[in-house]
Structure formats: structure tokens, C-alpha cells
Design a protein around this motif. Structure first.
Motif, PDB file in Angstrom:
ATOM      1  N   PRO A 621       1.257  40.105  48.128  1.00 49.87           N
ATOM      2  CA  PRO A 621       1.133  38.646  48.016  1.00 49.87           C
ATOM      3  C   PRO A 621      -0.148  38.147  48.690  1.00 49.87           C
ATOM      4  O   PRO A 621      -0.514  38.617  49.766  1.00 49.87           O
ATOM      5  CB  PRO A 621       2.374  38.129  48.748  1.00 49.87           C
ATOM      6  CG  PRO A 621       3.337  39.270  48.751  1.00 49.87           C
ATOM      7  CD  PRO A 621       2.507  40.513  48.808  1.00 49.87           C
ATOM      8  N   CYS A 622      -0.820  37.200  48.043  1.00 45.48           N
ATOM      9  CA  CYS A 622      -2.076  36.656  48.554  1.00 45.48           C
ATOM     10  C   CYS A 622      -1.877  35.186  48.894  1.00 45.48           C
ATOM     11  O   CYS A 622      -1.746  34.351  47.987  1.00 45.48           O
ATOM     12  CB  CYS A 622      -3.187  36.812  47.519  1.00 45.48           C
ATOM     13  SG  CYS A 622      -3.520  38.516  47.036  1.00 45.48           S
ATOM     14  N   ASP A 623      -1.837  34.869  50.177  1.00 46.03           N
ATOM     15  CA  ASP A 623      -1.615  33.501  50.634  1.00 46.03           C
ATOM     16  C   ASP A 623      -2.585  33.241  51.776  1.00 46.03           C
ATOM     17  O   ASP A 623      -2.381  33.708  52.901  1.00 46.03           O
ATOM     18  CB  ASP A 623      -0.162  33.334  51.088  1.00 46.03           C
ATOM     19  CG  ASP A 623       0.190  31.899  51.460  1.00 46.03           C
ATOM     20  OD1 ASP A 623      -0.697  31.180  51.946  1.00 46.03           O
ATOM     21  OD2 ASP A 623       1.355  31.509  51.266  1.00 46.03           O
ATOM     22  N   ALA A 624      -3.665  32.496  51.471  1.00 45.87           N
ATOM     23  CA  ALA A 624      -4.719  32.288  52.457  1.00 45.87           C
ATOM     24  C   ALA A 624      -4.209  31.552  53.688  1.00 45.87           C
ATOM     25  O   ALA A 624      -4.575  31.888  54.824  1.00 45.87           O
ATOM     26  CB  ALA A 624      -5.879  31.523  51.810  1.00 45.87           C
ATOM     27  N   ASN A 625      -3.361  30.540  53.501  1.00 46.86           N
ATOM     28  CA  ASN A 625      -2.863  29.769  54.646  1.00 46.86           C
ATOM     29  C   ASN A 625      -1.955  30.609  55.534  1.00 46.86           C
ATOM     30  O   ASN A 625      -2.038  30.574  56.764  1.00 46.86           O
ATOM     31  CB  ASN A 625      -2.119  28.525  54.154  1.00 46.86           C
ATOM     32  CG  ASN A 625      -3.052  27.527  53.504  1.00 46.86           C
ATOM     33  OD1 ASN A 625      -4.236  27.437  53.854  1.00 46.86           O
ATOM     34  ND2 ASN A 625      -2.530  26.753  52.545  1.00 46.86           N
ATOM     35  N   CYS A 626      -1.054  31.356  54.888  1.00 45.74           N
ATOM     36  CA  CYS A 626      -0.141  32.197  55.666  1.00 45.74           C
ATOM     37  C   CYS A 626      -0.898  33.283  56.414  1.00 45.74           C
ATOM     38  O   CYS A 626      -0.627  33.557  57.581  1.00 45.74           O
ATOM     39  CB  CYS A 626       0.904  32.810  54.748  1.00 45.74           C
ATOM     40  SG  CYS A 626       2.100  33.865  55.603  1.00 45.74           S
ATOM     41  N   SER A 627      -1.870  33.912  55.727  1.00 43.73           N
ATOM     42  CA  SER A 627      -2.625  34.980  56.390  1.00 43.73           C
ATOM     43  C   SER A 627      -3.453  34.423  57.538  1.00 43.73           C
ATOM     44  O   SER A 627      -3.591  35.072  58.582  1.00 43.73           O
ATOM     45  CB  SER A 627      -3.524  35.694  55.376  1.00 43.73           C
ATOM     46  OG  SER A 627      -4.519  34.829  54.866  1.00 43.73           O
ATOM     47  N   CYS A 646      -4.430  39.290  51.496  1.00 41.30           N
ATOM     48  CA  CYS A 646      -3.276  39.757  50.725  1.00 41.30           C
ATOM     49  C   CYS A 646      -2.503  40.830  51.490  1.00 41.30           C
ATOM     50  O   CYS A 646      -3.078  41.558  52.318  1.00 41.30           O
ATOM     51  CB  CYS A 646      -3.730  40.318  49.383  1.00 41.30           C
ATOM     52  SG  CYS A 646      -4.717  39.170  48.400  1.00 41.30           S
ATOM     53  N   GLY A 647      -1.209  40.949  51.170  1.00 45.29           N
ATOM     54  CA  GLY A 647      -0.385  41.995  51.764  1.00 45.29           C
ATOM     55  C   GLY A 647      -0.146  41.820  53.245  1.00 45.29           C
ATOM     56  O   GLY A 647       0.263  42.775  53.928  1.00 45.29           O
ATOM     57  N   VAL A 648      -0.387  40.635  53.779  1.00 48.79           N
ATOM     58  CA  VAL A 648      -0.235  40.387  55.218  1.00 48.79           C
ATOM     59  C   VAL A 648       1.253  40.307  55.561  1.00 48.79           C
ATOM     60  O   VAL A 648       2.026  39.648  54.843  1.00 48.79           O
ATOM     61  CB  VAL A 648      -0.966  39.083  55.611  1.00 48.79           C
ATOM     62  CG1 VAL A 648      -0.710  38.746  57.075  1.00 48.79           C
ATOM     63  CG2 VAL A 648      -2.457  39.223  55.342  1.00 48.79           C
ATOM     64  N   PRO A 649       1.705  40.972  56.618  1.00 46.05           N
ATOM     65  CA  PRO A 649       3.133  40.960  56.973  1.00 46.05           C
ATOM     66  C   PRO A 649       3.668  39.532  57.115  1.00 46.05           C
ATOM     67  O   PRO A 649       3.041  38.664  57.734  1.00 46.05           O
ATOM     68  CB  PRO A 649       3.162  41.699  58.310  1.00 46.05           C
ATOM     69  CG  PRO A 649       1.968  42.597  58.272  1.00 46.05           C
ATOM     70  CD  PRO A 649       0.923  41.832  57.519  1.00 46.05           C
ATOM     71  N   GLY A 650       4.809  39.300  56.507  1.00 49.73           N
ATOM     72  CA  GLY A 650       5.464  38.002  56.607  1.00 49.73           C
ATOM     73  C   GLY A 650       4.985  36.974  55.607  1.00 49.73           C
ATOM     74  O   GLY A 650       5.525  35.858  55.557  1.00 49.73           O
ATOM     75  N   CYS A 651       3.970  37.309  54.823  1.00 43.55           N
ATOM     76  CA  CYS A 651       3.449  36.360  53.830  1.00 43.55           C
ATOM     77  C   CYS A 651       3.955  36.763  52.446  1.00 43.55           C
ATOM     78  O   CYS A 651       3.391  37.655  51.803  1.00 43.55           O
ATOM     79  CB  CYS A 651       1.924  36.339  53.861  1.00 43.55           C
ATOM     80  SG  CYS A 651       1.238  35.733  55.418  1.00 43.55           S
ATOM     81  N   ASN A 652       4.999  36.117  51.994  1.00 46.03           N
ATOM     82  CA  ASN A 652       5.640  36.498  50.740  1.00 46.03           C
ATOM     83  C   ASN A 652       5.378  35.499  49.626  1.00 46.03           C
ATOM     84  O   ASN A 652       5.915  35.664  48.550  1.00 46.03           O
ATOM     85  CB  ASN A 652       7.151  36.649  50.970  1.00 46.03           C
ATOM     86  CG  ASN A 652       7.457  37.765  51.959  1.00 46.03           C
ATOM     87  OD1 ASN A 652       6.836  38.820  51.908  1.00 46.03           O
ATOM     88  ND2 ASN A 652       8.389  37.508  52.854  1.00 46.03           N
TER      89      ASN A 652
END
Length: 652
Positions: A621-627, A646-652
Motif C-alpha cells: 500500500p502507498c499512502d504518503a500521509n501515513c508513511s 509504500c509497504g510501510v508498516p501499519g499503512c493499509n
């Protein structure tokens, strides 16, 4: 002096070896013995020799050995030859037991290039390596493999290419080169990231782009098998200490996810050498140590704790991409402030190279170690590429022909101290290392690409299910049995070799259509020669800040120089064997060859495969804000450095 009698297996020749045993060295310079050297040498069992005139007896030869400041080994052939006298020869291979413990310079003083063959008549026969079955996996024991990439190293910044001024700051590198095979025509890309991605994947920049990687970019297709993954699959312990700069859009691009057991380094292309913007494992890491000291210490500690006495100990694979000598120009704080900074940076990494070799030797690992060493591109600014034209950021030889060698105790003794002039590319290291490790170097797509269509240059030959295969070839036979290829007039590992979208090599010939695409670099090319080409004296690297550029003549500027204005392209054709300085355009004499090579280059460019091809399921998953929130705890002390998105733990 110790006298040893060695039978060479050549009828009628017996050779006495006289080993120099002094452990000190006189002032640098050319010894009186060397002044008497004649010619470029003869060959005995493939070893390089140089003849010393006016020495006729064993005692004279022994005296010559003692007088030689390089502490090399002189040999006397007892069988009279040519003029009826025995020959006293300088044996320019460094290896046990013929050298002192601390002197390594003389073997590498190759001040006179060998005479070149005349340009062959048209039409030339392009070099061709006959088809052969896939070689079997390499026999045990599998070697430890070290790959060292020196950042922004100039072709003439090292003593092993003849620059004795820098012998004191590249002494360990020089020794390693002398114990191995110096590569005379080893090519890389003209700037950083593409070379590094090529090594990791075995694919030319044609198949992953000529762009510099950002931190959060997708430049290595995550469907590909990296060299780390290849070796890890057959039991190697894998380590990466140093510069990254290969693109980390996803956490799955980080070294630990692409085949490496341990990583300490930084993700970008350049940073302060005392920076705290570093990574260890999968997380940011702060250590203000000087870059070469941090990465060298990590590598040495890993070697020192390795249990080499265990029968089931895993072989080691080290990837050691030094940050030195890339800008900013910063030497360690212990380097004298009145001394040249680039030399200090060379010295810093060179010392760790020596410590690593010593540790490997002391632990009994050296004889099963093979070490690949190369610059990532040509030198720039303070670096010297003499006598080559241009520098980093150019399509001239000075940007692409790298200072390189292969070394280690695994190298056959007969080849130590030799130069190999075949055309190789850093892409070939992938396949060669796989061969040595006993694993297949193939990494094919599940579906073959479509054929290119010259009438439809925009055609996507890959789609979503295909990708380019590995471009590198196994060069180990060409390294270890060069005479077999010489006798067949095979001068290159590839029939033709794509170097950039504007450059193609075919044996001794090189076509340069233009300089690099302006959109992929902020650095305009240079068109001339730092300190001049082969008809000028080499640069004085004791003061690397002194830049004395020689501009091309109008005739030399008439081809291959297009940069921003690309409306009218005039390619150059060079014979880079006879003319490594790229002085003389041969297009008028070889119009058909130039046209054929230009056509071949254009066809190759239709195979282009750029960045951004990793499938969504591989990226995560690619989420700029979450990462950004995930990396926020490290951001304040890491100066806003970019991180994977992308692929950052906890960012779904």
C-alpha cells in the motif's frame, strides 16, 4: 638473497628467482634498474616480463634486484637467447614468495602503453563469442565474494593505472590490483545510480533507465532477482555497507528485502561525510562517524567475527559501495589540512581495504576470496581521467571507462599482475558471480517480450507480464583463460555493447551520436580533456583542485557534441583502442560502419524499459500521509530526508 630453481615446463629454459627481501623503500621515483628496461616485454607462460639490458650473470641480476626501489623480483634465464646472453627480467607479477612485505609499486609502472595494431580494413569482422552451452555450477569451494564500488573515482586517480603520485594514498588498492587482473576496458554508465542498479540486477541501464534514483522512486522492478537474492538462495551470508542510491519507493526496495542480511548506509546520492542521515536495517540510524570509517568498520567487524574454521560456515558476500570520493570533498579530521582533500578521501577508504585484506588473510580466508573493484563512473571536478576525454556526466571514455580490477587469492597465480584488455561491463559481474556461487545467472520473465518494431518505435514490447532478462554474461573464462580468446581474435564479451542511448561499442569501435539527454541530468557535459589527452602529461594529482582543461578543435567539436540542441545529430566514430583519447573521428573513412552502428544503436533503444514497473502487490500500500507519520519520529534529526512511501508498516 634466496635462490630458487623453478622448472617452467618449457624445453631448454631454467629460471633462477632472486627475491628482494628488504622491507623498506627508498624515495619515490624511477630506479636506476628501471632506466635500463627495454621494450614492452616478452611472454613466458603468459606472465609479463621486462628485460634488463647489460646484466649477464646471476650476481648482477641479484644486485639489480637489490637496487630496485620497487622491491620486485628479478629472474635470470640461464638459457642464452637472441644475442647469446642470458636475460635478467623484471617479473611484474606480484605474488608469493617474490616480494617484500610493504613494497608494491614497481609492477604497476606501466609508463609505456603497448603498441597498437593498425585499424583493420573495411569491412571489419565484429568480435563474436561462439555460442556455448550454459556452464555448470562452479565447483566447490565457493569463494567469498567482495564487490567494491568507489564513488566518482577518476581513471587516473589510482596508481594501478600508472599514477605514481597517488601510490601513497592508494597503496592497498594498488596491492590488490597487483595481486589480481587489471581491467583495461571495463565500462559503466556515465553517472551513478544506473551503474549501481546494473550491478544489483545484471541489466544494462537500457532496461531500468539512465535516470538518477531519488530516495522514494521505483527504479528496480521488484519482480527481478537481485544479486543478493541469488546468493542468499544458495546459502551465502550477504552484507551491504555504504551508499544506496537505487530507489526506495517501497520498504520492499530496502536492502534487507532484496536479499541482504545486513545493511548500514544511506539511501540518497550524496550527503555530508559526517552526516547522521543514515539507515541501518530497515530504519533510520544516526552515527556521525566519517563515512569510510563507519562502513569500513562494519565490514571489518563482520569479517572478524566470522567463524572460518567451521566446516559448515556459510560463504560471505559483501557489497561495499564507498561514498568516497563523491562530493562534498571532506577528508577525515585526522587528515592534514594543508594536504589535498581528494587524496585524503582516497587514503581513508584505502586504509580499510588494507585492513580487510589483512583480516581475510589472517583468518585463512584470502585464498577463497574473489574481489571485484570498480568506479561507478568517471572522475569529476577534482578527479583525473587522463588520458581519456571528458568526465562524469559525459558520453566520452572519461565518463564510462572505469578504473577496475578483479583480485583475491582465488585468482589463478599465473594471472596475478596481468592486464586484461577485453571489453567488459559491470552488468557482467552479476552473471559471473552467480557462476562462482553455483547458482543460475538467468532471471527471465514469465512471458517473453514482443519483438521490436522499427516502424512503430512507441510499441510497448513488455506489457504488464514481461520485462527484460539479464544482459550480463559470465566473463570468468575470459578472465582466467585470456589467451584462448586472444588466439581467436575475440576482444569483447559482447558482440556489441549498449553504453547509453547515444553510445554503442563494437569491439574497438565506438559511436557517439550525442551527449546525454538534458532532461536526465543537471550537469552539462564537457567536450575536452582535463590536462589534455595522450599527447599531454598526466595531471598533477598532488593538487586536485587545479583544473587545466584543453578544449577540442573545431573539427573535434563537429560530431558527438549535441546537448540541448538535438535538431541535427552528427555522430562520431572512434577506434578507442588506437585512440583512447577520442581525438580522431573516423566517420569519413568508415561511413558504412558508422551507419550500421547507428542503426544498431537505434534498434537497441527500442528495447527501452524505464522505471515504475513494480506491481502493486510487490510495492505494498502507498499512502504518503501515513508513511510520513510513520517516519516522523526520525524526521527532525534527519533533516527532512525522504523515506519509502509504500509497504510501510501499519499503512493499509
Amino acid at each position: 638473497m634466496e635462490t630458487k630453481k623453478v622448472a617452467l615446463g618449457i624445453v631448454g629454459i631454467t629460471i633462477f628467482l632472486f627475491g628482494c627481501v628488504s622491507s623498506t623503500r627508498s624515495d619515490p621515483g624511477t630506479s636506476s634498474c628501471e632506466m635500463h628496461l627495454l621494450g614492452n616485454g616478452t611472454s613466458v607462460r603468459g606472465d609479463a616480463y621486462k628485460r634488463l639490458a647489460s646484466v649477464n650473470t646471476a650476481s648482477d641480476c641479484c644486485a639489480a634486484c637489490e637496487a630496485d626501489r620497487g622491491c620486485m623480483a628479478w629472474v635470470l634465464e640461464s638459457q642464452p637467447v637472441e644475442d647469446g646472453l642470458p636475460r635478467c627480467l623484471l617479473k611484474s607479477i606480484i605474488g608469493e614468495p617474490y616480494t617484500c612485505n610493504q613494497c608494491y609499486g614497481a609492477a604497476l609502472r606501466l609508463s609505456s602503453p603497448p603498441s597498437m595494431a593498425p585499424t583493420p580494413a573495411w569491412p571489419p569482422t565484429p568480435p563474436h563469442v561462439p555460442a556455448a552451452p550454459t556452464p555448470p555450477p562452479f565447483a566447490a569451494p565457493r569463494p567469498h565474494v567482495f564487490v567494491v564500488i568507489q564513488d566518482d573515482l577518476g581513471h587516473d586517480d589510482v596508481a594501478f593505472n600508472g599514477n605514481d603520485v597517488n601510490l601513497d594514498v592508494t597503496g592497498n588498492i594498488t596491492r590488490l590490483a597487483a595481486e589480481g587482473i587489471i581491467l583495461g576496458r571495463h565500462y559503466v554508465h556515465w553517472h551513478c545510480s544506473p551503474t549501481r542498479r546494473t550491478f544489483l540486477t545484471g541489466r544494462l541501464p537500457l532496461h531500468h533507465s539512465e535516470m538518477l534514483s531519488g530516495v522514494a522512486t521505483d527504479d528496480i522492478d521488484l519482480r527481478w532477482t537481485t544479486i543478493g537474492q541469488k546468493l542468499k538462495s544458495v546459502g551465502y551470508k550477504t552484507y551491504w555497507f555504504g551508499k544506496g542510491h537505487t530507489g526506495y519507493l517501497s520498504v520492499n526496495h530496502l536492502p534487507l528485502q532484496i536479499g541482504f542480511d545486513m545493511f548500514t548506509g544511506f539511501l540518497g546520492g550524496a550527503e555530508d561525510h559526517f552526516s547522521i542521515n543514515r539507515f541501518q536495517g530497515n530504519f533510520p540510524y544516526s552515527d556521525p562517524s566519517y563515512s569510510a570509517d563507519l562502513y569500513g568498520r562494519r565490514a571489518l567487524e563482520t569479517v572478524n567475527v566470522y567463524n572460518s574454521s567451521s566446516a559448515d560456515a556459510a560463504p560471505l558476500f559483501f557489497y561495499l559501495p564507498w561514498q568516497n570520493v563523491h562530493e562534498p570533498y571532506q577528508a577525515p579530521k585526522t587528515w592534514p589540512s594543508d594536504q589535498d582533500v581528494l587524496r585524503g578521501m582516497l587514503h581513508a577508504s584505502d586504509q580499510w581495504m588494507g585492513l580487510l585484506r589483512t583480516s581475510l588473510h589472517d583468518k585463512g580466508m584470502w585464498n577463497t576470496t574473489v574481489l571485484f573493484y570498480s568506479a561507478d563512473n568517471g572522475g569529476v571536478n577534482r578527479g583525473s581521467n587522463w588520458p581519456l576525454r571528458g568526465e562524469k556526466h559525459t558520453n566520452w571514455e572519461g565518463g564510462m571507462r572505469a578504473a577496475a580490477f578483479v583480485s583475491g587469492g582465488f585468482i589463478p597465480p599465473k594471472l596475478r599482475g596481468t592486464r586484461n584488455k577485453m571489453v567488459f561491463h559491470i552488468a557482467d559481474w552479476y552473471t559471473t558471480i552467480c557462476h562462482l556461487a553455483g547458482v543460475s545467472g538467468v532471471d527471465d520473465p514469465p512471458v517473453a517480450p514482443l519483438p521490436v518494431d522499427p516502424s512503430n518505435p512507441q510499441k510497448d514490447i513488455y506489457g504488464t507480464n514481461s520485462f527484460p532478462a539479464v544482459d550480463g554474461v559470465n566473463i570468468w573464462p575470459m578472465l582466467t583463460e585470456p589467451t584462448l580468446y586472444d588466439s581467436s581474435n575475440i576482444t569483447a564479451a559482447h558482440t556489441q555493447l549498449w553504453l547509453s542511448a547515444q553510445v554503442l561499442l563494437r569491439g574497438r569501435y565506438k559511436i557517439v551520436v550525442a551527449q546525454q539527454e538534458p532532461s536526465i541530468t543537471n550537469n552539462p557535459p564537457v567536450y575536452g580533456w582535463k590536462c589534455g589527452g595522450s599527447d599531454h602529461a598526466r595531471c598533477d594529482t598532488s593538487n586536485s583542485s587545479s583544473e587545466q582543461w584543453v578544449d577540442p578543435t573545431p573539427a573535434q567539436s563537429a560530431c558527438g557534441c549535441a546537448f540541448k540542441d538535438r535538431s541535427h545529430l552528427v555522430p562520431c566514430l572512434f577506434d578507442v583502442v588506437d585512440d583512447p583519447s577520442e581525438y580522431h573521428d573516423l566517420s569519413l573513412q568508415n561511413e558504412s560502419l558508422r551507419a550500421d552502428m547507428w542503426r544498431a544503436l537505434n534498434l537497441s533503444n527500442l528495447e527501452w524499459y524505464g522505471p515504475g514497473h513494480s506491481p502493486v502487490d510487490k510495492l505494498g500500500p502507498c499512502d504518503a500521509n501515513c508513511s510520513a507519520a510513520f517516519w516522523a519520529p526520525w524526521a527532525p534529526r534527519h533533516d527532512g530526508q525522504n523515506y519509502p512511501i509504500c509497504g510501510v508498516p501499519g499503512c493499509n
